[in-house]
Design an enzyme around this catalytic site. Structure first.
Site, mmCIF file in Angstrom:
data_model
loop_
_atom_site.group_PDB
_atom_site.id
_atom_site.type_symbol
_atom_site.label_atom_id
_atom_site.label_comp_id
_atom_site.label_asym_id
_atom_site.label_seq_id
_atom_site.Cartn_x
_atom_site.Cartn_y
_atom_site.Cartn_z
ATOM 1 N N LYS A 123 0.823 -1.224 0.000
ATOM 2 C CA LYS A 123 0.000 0.000 0.000
ATOM 3 C C LYS A 123 0.848 1.261 0.000
ATOM 4 C CE LYS A 123 -2.322 -1.276 3.712
ATOM 5 N NZ LYS A 123 -1.925 -2.697 3.819
ATOM 6 N N THR A 124 1.824 1.326 0.892
ATOM 7 C CA THR A 124 2.606 2.554 1.019
ATOM 8 C C THR A 124 3.419 2.831 -0.241
ATOM 9 O OG1 THR A 124 2.726 2.377 3.429
ATOM 10 C CG2 THR A 124 4.411 3.716 2.354
ATOM 11 N N GLU A 167 -4.034 5.619 1.619
ATOM 12 C CA GLU A 167 -4.002 4.186 1.865
ATOM 13 C C GLU A 167 -5.305 3.759 2.539
ATOM 14 O OE1 GLU A 167 -0.502 2.571 3.712
ATOM 15 O OE2 GLU A 167 0.742 4.177 2.893
#
Length: 461
Positions: A123-124, A167
């Site tokens: 995600k990051t 996110e």
């Protein structure tokens, strides 16, 4: 009934645990919107000092007296227990209380193009890739990232356009409070087993997340997710875009290659048809998949291909994601946030393309439940390193009520014939590395806790 903020009438909002990476970002967004912001945390950090400089009033540590007259709303995270003194005081004073996820969802409603990036892994990095493209394309986005992005010198950026990128984490079903118009699902695997019962419950959560999209929205999803139709069937949005290793995906790849630092390149396939060559500034096959989702999204947004390809080629990652920390005595030191077997495997496979003699991995397991659930899988993943050093388990939000320790992981690794060591302090680990790492070795510190300090101590930074 959830309290709803009127963003045209700023109020006083208090954050319990304001120093968290996500909470600090939301606090900054509210400050920029003219809200009065206060908060508390266990100790001062760079993030809390930054918020103070912006006008937030922050107290250390958390205590009941911090809930003062005039606070209109309290925001808390899943890490805050209900016996927290501030949480208790807010309830006693009948101050409205909402979760961090509820606040983030309400913020998303203020944007015409809210974009949510979800998945067990990646995600990051993917959010950061997207952020860099939007910035380079002069889209002036508001960004909420789960890590530090060097370009914006932090994890948050407040823009003035319709774009909001964040996110979306499945833990405690927090992403079900969101209101995205475009969502990305990178992958779905077992994790957060202190909350979810099993993989089926996790899959059900992601299916509900996909259901949040409006009819004119879009879902970008990894075609490699098992029983994909169970996630996508019956959802409201009419546009589903797939990416993945399968050439039948809308976006796929072929002819993958890696340079001397493990950085990937590949030929892009659009609906199975070979297209341009894509070069990445980050390592590993997992980042090929991440970049495919970025290409799918940015083409939906109408961003020129040359802008996207340029930013993918120069994007070098976020803090703690295969991050080069330095070199000492001919030993290269990297750091990575990997704390799940799949992430560890991806990172160590990427490291195999990096020049080295011996690959050392210092691993700090993260949470007791995760360590117990994935004990054998952790051992298998870590076995990709030549030599492994284990630190004590980083407890995070947990107490060790299940009798697990790093020694259990040590025994698993020894049983499969790996050279593995355990030390109960960082000082002992650092001394061992100083005595045993030699010129040409590659050392990776790995985990979601504070294991990064080991490499930084060795480098004196």
């Amino acid at each position: 009934m959830t309290y709803h903020i009127n963003f045209e009438k700023p109020i006083h909002v208090h954050f319990i645990g304001i120093g968290g990476i996500s909470m600090s970002g939301l606090a900054q967004i509210l400050l920029d919107a003219g809200f009065t912001v206060s908060g508390s945390d266990a100790k001062r950090t760079e993030l809390t000092d930054h918020l103070t400089a912006l006008g937030a009033q922050i107290q250390y540590p958390q205590k009941a007296e911090n809930i003062t007259q005039g606070i209109d709303l309290v925001v808390y995270t899943a890490a805050i227990a209900e016996d927290n003194p501030e949480f208790t005081a807010a309830k006693q004073q009948a101050v409205p209380i909402i979760t961090r996820a509820d606040l983030l969802g309400q913020i998303m409603k203020n944007y015409k193009m809210p974009i949510a990036i979800s998945g067990t892994h990646g995600k990051t990095t993917t959010t950061s890739m997207i952020s860099e493209v939007l910035l380079y394309a002069d889209k002036d986005p508001t960004l909420s990232i789960g890590g530090i992005l060097k370009t914006i010198h932090g994890n948050i950026r407040v823009g003035k356009s319709d774009y909001f990128v964040t996110e979306a984490c499945e833990y405690t079903n927090s992403f079900l409070s969101f209101f995205p118009r475009i969502s990305i699902i990178l992958n779905i695997e077992e994790d957060h087993m202190d909350f979810f019962h099993d993989i089926n419950e996790i899959r059900a959560s992601f299916q509900q997340f996909a259901q949040l999209l409006p009819a004119d929205g879009a879902l970008i999803i990894n075609s490699g997710i098992e029983r994909l139709s169970e996630i996508t069937d019956g959802i409201t949005c009419r546009r589903i875009v797939t990416f993945g290793a399968d050439p039948a995906s809308n976006y796929s790849y072929t002819e993958a290659a890696y340079d001397e630092k493990g950085r990937a390149s590949y030929t892009l396939l659009r609906n199975g048809v070979p297209s341009e060559r894509v070069t990445l500034g980050v390592a590993g096959e997992h980042n090929i998949l991440n970049s495919l989702s970025v290409i799918a999204l940015t083409e939906l947004l109408g961003i020129a291909s040359d802008i996207v390809l340029h930013e993918l080629s120069v994007f070098s990652g976020t803090d703690r994601r295969f991050e080069w920390k330095g070199e000492i005595g001919g030993v290269t030191i990297l750091d990575d946030y990997a704390h799940h077997p799949t992430e560890i495997t991806a990172t160590l496979q990427a490291a195999s393309h990096y020049p080295h003699q011996t690959l050392w991995c210092v691993f700090q397991p993260h949470t007791y439940t995760r360590t117990k659930v994935f004990l054998k899988e952790f051992a298998k993943a870590l076995s990709l390193a030549d030599k492994i050093i284990l630190a004590d388990i980083y407890a995070a939000r947990e107490q060790n009520t299940i009798g697990i320790s790093s020694l259990d992981l040590l025994h698993e690794l020894e049983q499969i014939g790996k050279e593995c060591y355990y030390f109960n302090t960082f000082d002992k680990i650092e001394n061992f590395l100083l005595e045993n790492c030699i010129n040409g070795d590659l050392l990776i510190t790995m985990g979601a806790g504070d294991v990064v300090k080991i490499g930084e101590n060795l480098l004196g930074i």
